[in-house]
Write a protein that holds these residues in place. Structure first.
Motif, short mmCIF file in Angstrom:
data_model
loop_
_atom_site.label_atom_id
_atom_site.label_comp_id
_atom_site.label_asym_id
_atom_site.label_seq_id
_atom_site.Cartn_x
_atom_site.Cartn_y
_atom_site.Cartn_z
N VAL A 142 56.03 -56.44 53.06
CA VAL A 142 56.06 -56.84 54.47
C VAL A 142 57.00 -58.02 54.70
O VAL A 142 57.79 -58.03 55.65
N SER A 143 56.94 -59.02 53.82
CA SER A 143 57.75 -60.24 53.99
C SER A 143 59.24 -59.96 53.93
O SER A 143 60.00 -60.41 54.78
N VAL A 144 59.67 -59.18 52.94
CA VAL A 144 61.09 -58.86 52.79
C VAL A 144 61.58 -58.03 53.97
O VAL A 144 62.65 -58.30 54.53
N ALA A 145 60.78 -57.03 54.36
CA ALA A 145 61.18 -56.17 55.48
C ALA A 145 61.34 -56.96 56.77
O ALA A 145 62.33 -56.81 57.50
N LEU A 146 60.38 -57.85 57.06
CA LEU A 146 60.45 -58.63 58.29
C LEU A 146 61.53 -59.70 58.23
O LEU A 146 62.17 -60.00 59.24
N LEU A 147 61.75 -60.28 57.05
CA LEU A 147 62.79 -61.29 56.91
C LEU A 147 64.15 -60.68 57.19
O LEU A 147 64.98 -61.27 57.90
N PHE A 148 64.41 -59.48 56.67
CA PHE A 148 65.66 -58.79 56.93
C PHE A 148 65.84 -58.55 58.43
O PHE A 148 66.92 -58.76 58.98
N ASP A 149 64.76 -58.12 59.08
CA ASP A 149 64.84 -57.81 60.51
C ASP A 149 65.12 -59.06 61.33
O ASP A 149 65.97 -59.05 62.23
N LEU A 150 64.41 -60.16 61.02
CA LEU A 150 64.61 -61.40 61.77
C LEU A 150 66.01 -61.97 61.55
O LEU A 150 66.65 -62.43 62.49
N MET A 151 66.48 -61.95 60.31
CA MET A 151 67.81 -62.48 60.01
C MET A 151 68.88 -61.63 60.67
O MET A 151 69.86 -62.15 61.22
N TYR A 152 68.70 -60.31 60.63
CA TYR A 152 69.69 -59.44 61.26
C TYR A 152 69.69 -59.61 62.78
O TYR A 152 70.75 -59.67 63.42
N ALA A 153 68.48 -59.69 63.38
CA ALA A 153 68.37 -59.79 64.84
C ALA A 153 69.08 -61.03 65.37
O ALA A 153 69.72 -60.99 66.42
N ARG A 154 68.98 -62.13 64.64
CA ARG A 154 69.55 -63.39 65.14
C ARG A 154 70.95 -63.68 64.61
O ARG A 154 71.74 -64.33 65.28
N TYR A 155 71.25 -63.23 63.40
CA TYR A 155 72.53 -63.62 62.78
C TYR A 155 73.38 -62.42 62.35
O TYR A 155 74.38 -62.58 61.68
N GLY A 156 72.94 -61.21 62.74
CA GLY A 156 73.68 -60.01 62.34
C GLY A 156 75.06 -59.97 62.97
O GLY A 156 75.31 -60.53 64.03
N THR A 157 75.97 -59.28 62.29
CA THR A 157 77.35 -59.21 62.78
C THR A 157 77.66 -57.81 63.29
O THR A 157 77.17 -56.81 62.75
N GLU A 158 78.49 -57.74 64.31
CA GLU A 158 78.87 -56.45 64.90
C GLU A 158 79.78 -55.66 63.96
O GLU A 158 79.94 -54.45 64.12
N SER A 159 80.39 -56.34 62.98
CA SER A 159 81.29 -55.65 62.05
C SER A 159 80.52 -54.78 61.05
O SER A 159 81.10 -53.92 60.39
N MET A 160 79.24 -55.00 60.93
CA MET A 160 78.41 -54.20 60.03
C MET A 160 78.29 -52.77 60.56
O MET A 160 78.21 -52.56 61.76
#
Length: 317
Positions: free
Chosen positions: A254-272
């Motif tokens: 749960v922790s890893v899955a949510l951490l990825f989601d939160l980091m992507y939601a706020r700091y994700g790049t459009e180039s991905m």
């Protein structure tokens, strides 16, 4: 100039619908394949969680605090995934990926209250294991029916309150756009459409994020104490392996899955790549609900035995 700006701000119309653009670049053939895989995944989620819930409810031997908390975890998985999969499956076969304003806010509320509840339940389960292993003689006097009900209520009501607060704050914002570049409605995506300052929303959001990741710290501290005592005896090691290891695996899941989601939601790049962004956005709605009941079903001897017994009895009938 000031008059024009005031006129623009006061005439921002209420947005009746949002457009989810996460699937806009996907070819139709790939959507059909993804629909089949997603439908299979959702059916497996319903099956494995449903089997555990039914087994725990039917078998009196499993009417113990640990199994009640596990049942609560499985019910929460069904609650959270119900807000995503039916709509996503419909979108895969449709060219119209619109969602109403009210429906969008409801989806945000359910999905993120599900995520917060998962952390709360795992924290409650860690407390239960701490009492069972570190204070075994006091276990039944501490984990009374009243205490179990209070812990279940805590794990359900506090997340509902926290996400309700976030939802009310978000609903008061004036929005200057209607495109959400994800597969589902997400609070941060809505905040980015705001015409006004979202500083207060960000502060409240980070407070709740810290609060729920603080659950991880509580769980780690609890398990430090559990490990110290459990490995002093063979019986303690066995109990730790059978009941605590699956809990730790679920926490990591749960922790890893949510951490990825939160980091992507706020700091994700459009180039991905869009496919990578889509996977990162939905993994906490796919991996924990799928793996958690399987982990517990395989590792907990009492659960595994009763599941096999239940299906064997069905075949004989």
């Amino acid at each position: 100039m000031y008059k024009t700006e005031f006129h623009r701000m006061t005439n921002v119309t209420a947005i009746p619908f949002f457009d989810l653009t996460g699937l806009s670049h996907m070819r139709q053939k790939l959507r059909v394949v993804l629909f089949s895989v997603t439908l299979l995944c959702y059916c497996v989620i319903l099956l494995v969680n449903g089997v555990l819930i039914v087994t725990i409810i039917r078998e009196k031997k499993l009417h113990k605090p640990m199994y009640f908390f596990l049942c609560n975890l499985c019910i929460n998985s069904l609650y959270g995934t119900a807000a995503f999969y039916p709509k996503f499956l419909y979108d895969l076969l449709s060219n119209n990926h619109m969602i109403s304003y009210v429906g969008c806010l409801l989806q945000v509320f359910v999905i993120y209250s599900y995520a917060a509840t998962d952390f709360s339940i795992l924290a409650v389960m860690a407390y239960d294991r701490y009492v069972a292993i570190c204070r075994p003689l006091e276990y039944h006097s501490i984990m009374t029916k009243c205490r179990v009900v209070m812990l279940v209520a805590f794990s359900r009501l506090v997340p509902l309150f926290s996400q309700g607060t976030v939802l009310i704050m978000t609903s008061r914002l004036k929005l200057c756009g209607s495109y959400i570049h994800k597969l589902y409605c997400e609070n941060w995506a809505i905040l980015k459409l705001s015409c006004n300052s979202i500083t207060t929303n960000n502060i409240v959001g980070f407070i709740f994020i810290l609060f729920y990741f603080g659950h991880d710290i509580f769980i780690i501290v609890s398990y430090v104490q559990v490990i110290k005592l459990a490995f002093r005896s063979k019986d303690g090691k066995k109990k730790f392996t059978q009941t605590c290891v699956p809990h730790l695996l679920c926490l990591l899941n749960v922790s890893v899955a949510l951490l990825f989601d939160l980091m992507y939601a706020r700091y994700g790049t459009e180039s991905m790549a869009q496919s990578v962004r889509n996977f990162m956005a939905i993994q906490f709605l796919m991996i924990p609900p799928l793996l958690n009941p399987i982990i517990y079903g395989l590792k907990l001897t009492n659960v595994r035995t009763n599941i096999f017994k239940y299906f064997t009895r069905k075949r004989m009938l």
